[in-house]
Design an enzyme around this catalytic site. Structure first.
Site, PDB file in Angstrom:
ATOM      1  CG  ASP A  28      -1.650   1.514   0.795  1.00 33.82           C
ATOM      2  OD1 ASP A  28      -1.712   1.963   0.172  1.00 33.82           O
ATOM      3  OD2 ASP A  28      -2.642   1.037   2.137  1.00 33.82           O
ATOM      4  CG  LEU A  29       2.881   1.718  -3.791  1.00 33.58           C
ATOM      5  CD1 LEU A  29       3.210   2.538  -4.789  1.00 33.58           C
ATOM      6  CD2 LEU A  29       4.086   1.593  -2.820  1.00 33.58           C
ATOM      7  CE  LYS A  30      -3.964   4.950  -3.417  1.00 30.55           C
ATOM      8  NZ  LYS A  30      -4.993   5.982  -3.257  1.00 30.55           N
ATOM      9  NE  ARG A  37      -0.927  14.074  -6.158  1.00 34.63           N
ATOM     10  CZ  ARG A  37      -0.468  13.839  -7.137  1.00 34.63           C
ATOM     11  NH1 ARG A  37      -0.066  15.053  -7.101  1.00 34.63           N
ATOM     12  NH2 ARG A  37      -1.058  13.562  -7.686  1.00 34.63           N
ATOM     13  N   GLY A  92      -4.931  11.259 -21.092  1.00 36.89           N
ATOM     14  CA  GLY A  92      -4.551  11.038 -22.024  1.00 36.89           C
ATOM     15  C   GLY A  92      -3.967   9.213 -22.398  1.00 36.89           C
ATOM     16  CG  HIS A  93      -5.426   6.322 -23.056  1.00 35.68           C
ATOM     17  ND1 HIS A  93      -4.905   5.479 -22.283  1.00 35.68           N
ATOM     18  CD2 HIS A  93      -6.976   6.151 -22.118  1.00 35.68           C
ATOM     19  CE1 HIS A  93      -5.356   5.226 -21.196  1.00 35.68           C
ATOM     20  NE2 HIS A  93      -6.796   5.557 -20.890  1.00 35.68           N
ATOM     21  CG  ASP A  94      -0.906   4.748 -28.343  1.00 37.02           C
ATOM     22  OD1 ASP A  94      -1.148   4.848 -29.851  1.00 37.02           O
ATOM     23  OD2 ASP A  94       0.166   4.359 -28.345  1.00 37.02           O
ATOM     24  CB  ILE A  95      -5.983   6.956 -30.182  1.00 41.65           C
ATOM     25  CG1 ILE A  95      -6.836   6.989 -31.118  1.00 41.65           C
ATOM     26  CG2 ILE A  95      -6.722   7.724 -29.275  1.00 41.65           C
ATOM     27  CD1 ILE A  95      -7.818   7.349 -32.219  1.00 41.65           C
ATOM     28  CE1 TYR A 151      -1.129  10.753 -24.271  1.00 45.58           C
ATOM     29  CE2 TYR A 151      -0.849   8.791 -23.726  1.00 45.58           C
ATOM     30  CZ  TYR A 151      -0.988  10.124 -23.562  1.00 45.58           C
ATOM     31  OH  TYR A 151      -1.159   9.544 -21.965  1.00 45.58           O
ATOM     32  CG  ASP A 171       0.226   2.445 -24.762  1.00 42.01           C
ATOM     33  OD1 ASP A 171       0.270   4.120 -25.079  1.00 42.01           O
ATOM     34  OD2 ASP A 171      -0.500   1.800 -24.345  1.00 42.01           O
TER      35      ASP A 171
END
Length: 394
Positions: free
Chosen positions: A76-78, A107, A141-144, A146, A172
């Site tokens: 748990d990184l939080k 953060r 954003g996603h691959d498309i 970019y 990607d």
């Protein structure tokens, strides 16, 4: 040889590949980050994937082949204790890769400053679509998206039709994950030469733009037109395209050079009676030439054309589907696909004569190796039990 730490922990890993002895911490994500981690793991690095307790999350698939060749612990990184666990791993690692939005690991207390304080020789690899800075850096954003911004998407598709997303292979994986893996290896090499640890900022918009360098060069000299589907390598040329055969399947024709085109003409008997064979070097003739080739290829099945043109320089290949590809004699002979634990999958690439690579481990379940990895990091059994009770690790 890429540098290794003095006493890398991870002896359970197979000692194969040119990155054997290199330890990489992967903060679990999706897409290009796991692909970069897979590349490093395939090359022999001991990659530890830090998953979230319980696994899951958007884009996660149990047994995902992108997660092969590594071990997993769930943290748990939080929580402060979870952060401390990761920093303990970082202290004994050569590199870390993460694919969060800019500012997220900061953060969490796991940003570059935090990790380099724990390990000044660390290579900190960051994978994003837009990059760590700029007006869009903190937006989704996603691959498309970019590909759209770099111009690459504009160039893919048939003339007069809408742009076609090339799956997520170009953005990607090609412009993103592969560039991150290269950057991490380059930075590790610099550390070996005495440079300090540093941050590798790998952005898909950067990587895709680099991949398109030749197209920009061709445009500069007037050898590439901006409309898609009208150029030499984008399906505009009839001697570099796909054609439907009598059975509805396709062949791919790549007879760019005159001698290869001549071989294609000789082997196929082009053109059919009643058709003409106009000069291929004049783009004005391309529509008629394409129509003539299309009529010819529809006279036989895909496999009939493949048999006729096999072992020639006609530069024609059958368009295989995903299931057919592993069975092709050439790919089978080279072992391009391998079977591991009953799962057929692409073999690691590239190949090395002295430090061969392999698929050593199947994709782990989230947290499958938590106790093992924490013990290697020096945590006592009672401390590991305490972290489990608190839900910090799983």
């Amino acid at each position: 040889m890429v540098p290794t730490r003095a006493e890398p922990y991870g002896g359970a890993m197979s000692n194969q590949g040119p990155l054997s002895g290199v330890r990489v911490i992967e903060l679990a994500g999706i897409g290009p980050g796991p692909f970069a981690a897979m590349m490093l793991a395939d090359l022999g690095a001991d990659v530890v994937r830090v998953d979230r307790p319980g696994g899951g999350g958007f884009g996660t698939i149990p047994g995902d082949l992108l997660h092969r060749n590594r071990r997993s612990l769930a943290v748990d990184l939080k929580t402060p204790a979870g952060r401390d666990v990761v920093l303990a791993l970082v202290a004994g690692a050569d590199a870390l890769v993460e694919g969060f939005r800019p500012g997220v690991t900061e953060r969490l207390g796991l940003g570059p400053d935090d990790c380099l304080a724990a390990n000044p020789a660390l290579v900190y690899g960051r994978m994003t679509g837009w990059g760590q800075d700029g007006p869009l850096a903190r937006t989704a954003g996603h691959d498309i998206d970019y590909l759209a911004l770099t111009g690459a998407l504009h160039g893919i598709g048939r003339a007069g039709d809408a742009p076609v997303p090339p799956m997520n292979l170009l953005g990607d994986f090609g412009g993103g994950g592969m560039m991150l893996a290269l950057g991490v290896v380059a930075a590790l090499y610099a550390v070996r030469a005495g440079a300090p640890g540093q941050v590798v900022d790998a952005a898909i918009v950067d990587g895709v733009s680099v991949l398109a360098t030749q197209i920009h060069a061709l445009r500069r000299f007037g050898l590439w037109q901006d409309p898609r589907g009208v150029n030499l390598l984008d399906g505009g040329a009839p001697f570099y395209d796909t054609y439907e055969c009598a059975d509805g399947r396709y062949v791919a024709v790549g007879a760019l050079e005159p001698q290869f085109y001549a071989e294609l003409v000789r082997r196929t008997g082009f053109p059919l009676d009643g058709d003409e064979a106009p000069d291929r070097d004049d783009p004005a003739n391309w529509p008629a030439l394409r129509a003539a080739w299309a009529r010819l290829f529809r006279t036989r099945t895909r496999d009939e054309w493949s048999a006729l043109l096999a072992d020639s320089d006609a530069c024609v290949a059958p368009v295989l589907d995903w299931a057919e590809a592993p069975e092709h004699p050439h790919l089978a002979a080279r072992g391009v696909f391998v079977d591991h634990d009953g799962v057929t999958q692409p073999a690691p690439a590239p190949r090395f004569s002295a430090t061969p690579t392999s698929v050593r481990r199947a994709a782990p379940q989230a947290g499958e190796h938590t106790d093992e990895l924490l013990a290697e990091a020096g945590l006592a059994a009672d401390r590991i039990a305490e972290l489990r009770r608190a839900g910090t690790v799983a």
